[in-house]
Design an enzyme around this catalytic site. Structure first.
Site, PDB file in Angstrom:
ATOM      1  N   LEU A 242      -5.933   0.192 -10.575  1.00 16.19           N
ATOM      2  CA  LEU A 242      -5.304  -0.970  -9.827  1.00 16.19           C
ATOM      3  C   LEU A 242      -4.687  -0.266  -8.950  1.00 16.19           C
ATOM      4  O   LEU A 242      -3.701   0.642  -9.321  1.00 16.19           O
ATOM      5  CB  LEU A 242      -4.513  -1.622 -10.891  1.00 16.19           C
ATOM      6  N   HIS A 243      -4.584  -0.132  -7.765  1.00 15.04           N
ATOM      7  CA  HIS A 243      -3.467   0.127  -6.710  1.00 15.04           C
ATOM      8  C   HIS A 243      -3.376  -0.637  -5.505  1.00 15.04           C
ATOM      9  O   HIS A 243      -2.434  -0.180  -4.697  1.00 15.04           O
ATOM     10  CB  HIS A 243      -4.027   1.564  -6.288  1.00 15.04           C
TER      11      HIS A 243
END
Ligand code: UD1
Length: 363
Positions: free
Chosen positions: A205-206
């Site tokens: 996740l970023h």
């Protein structure tokens, strides 16, 4: 010799540039010079990818580092312009949709140097994403547009890009994947993590839209925590995400946070995982090429072929939609197929397109 500046700045650029630079270096008519903008600079986000992917040391490192979008983009432009003036390249090659892509394309275009865009034509149709703006602008000023999936051809046609500038070459990221897969599978990362022989999922996740807003992040983490009760998750966290998680002091028994991984270790974990949950662009493609189920934690994707033909499912970002998609994926796993020209030979077709661009004979 035709001098080409090949720009790589952020992690997802390195796996796209590596096979292309390798192909161009084997041709005495071309002199590819690698330019690192330094958008990503940590050893974990940048340095080790050069060794692992066999990228040559950059001819220049602009060392721009982090900043707001305007500041980072402006800084890259300011530092790249003198390089173009000194090196006098016959083209600037940019890849993907990061700020380095846009900044260097703008500089080249204003200096009347042709721009070649690798991975052209992808559209999420979501202008809230900084990457979408980068894609649209870069494509609008590119002279040769190398397309990775067929939707890119339709998108560029709809935007009025002349057909003769566009070439469907396939997916360079998948070149890197197939080139390194066997070596990656030999890595001992599973035993180092103590998960050999165990079923696990891989999570990344970023995206700022997912991680920067604590309420949104907590909503997603709530769903991921539920999933991790059925399938333990390994979560190599991007520095941006790690900072947000630390601020929230978040942890869950089934989710194991890891430092960002190198290319080969990540590939090893991905290829042996039961499922992948991600908001990355490239990982949607890699899981489709590997036939691994993928849940994309976003409301849209610029890579729809991974859904139409591959193993990807759009899970959204609400707790409910993620859990519903998870249940559906568990009940009816997608098998999918590998999309056209994701065959490990995209670099050869990019190379041939460049030879045609310069009216050189093609074999
Ligand atoms: C960038 C790309 C994104 C891509 C992602 C892959 C843009 C607009 N976004 O996002 O499309 O999917 O790279 O990772 O170009 N940081 C470090 N070390 C580094 C690099 C970054 O600690 O080597 C931290 C910094 O705190 C920085 C933050 O990560 O502020 C974000 O980095 P940035 O380059 O602005 O964008 P990414 O989120 O990495």
């Amino acid at each position: 010799m035709i001098r080409l500046l090949c720009v790589a700045g952020a992690r997802p650029n390195f796996m796209k540039m590596a096979p292309l630079v390798r192909a161009l270096r084997s041709d005495p008519d071309f002199l590819p010079l690698l330019i690192h903008t330094g958008q990503h600079y940590d050893e974990q986000m940048s340095g080790r990818f050069f060794d692992e992917l066999g990228l040559p040391a950059p001819a220049r490192n602009l060392a721009v580092g982090s900043g707001s979008h305007a500041r980072q983009t402006a800084e890259i432009m300011t530092r790249f312009e003198p390089v173009v003036l000194e090196e006098k390249p016959r083209a600037v090659l940019v890849a993907g949709d990061v700020n380095s892509t846009l900044a260097c394309a703008l500089v080249a275009s204003k200096l009347q140097v042709p721009v070649v865009h690798v991975e052209a034509g992808l559209r999420s149709f979501d202008r809230g994403m900084p990457e979408e703006i980068n894609r649209i602008v870069t494509d609008a000023i590119s002279d040769l547009l190398l397309v990775s999936e067929e939707t890119g051809l339709a998108n560029l046609r709809n935007e009025g890009v002349p057909e003769e500038r566009v070439c469907f070459v396939g997916n360079l990221m998948i070149d890197s994947l197939f080139f390194h897969l066997e070596r990656a599978r030999q890595r001992d990362i599973l035993s180092r993590l103590g998960v050999e022989g165990e079923r696990y999922g891989l999570l990344t996740l970023h995206r700022p839209a997912n991680v920067d807003e604590p309420a949104r992040l907590m909503e997603m983490l709530g769903a991921l925590e539920m999933i991790s009760r059925e399938l333990p998750l390994l979560f190599p966290a991007h520095p941006r995400t790690r900072a947000r998680l630390d601020a929230l002091a978040w942890s869950a028994p089934g989710v194991r946070l890891l430092e960002p991984l190198g290319y080969l270790d990540f590939l090893c974990l991905m290829s042996r995982s039961a499922a992948v949950l991600t908001d990355s662009g490239g990982i949607q493609e890699e899981t489709t090429a590997l036939g691994i189920p993928c849940l994309t934690l976003r409301e849209n994707t610029e890579r729809p072929i991974t859904i139409d033909q591959g193993t990807n499912r759009l899970a959204g970002t609400s707790r409910q939609s993620i859990l519903e998609t998870w249940r559906e994926a568990s009940a009816r796993p997608k098998t999918g197929r590998v999309p056209p020209l994701w065959d490990g030979h995209a670099a050869e077709r990019c190379h041939a397109a460049l030879r045609r661009f310069y009216d050189l004979e093609t074999g």
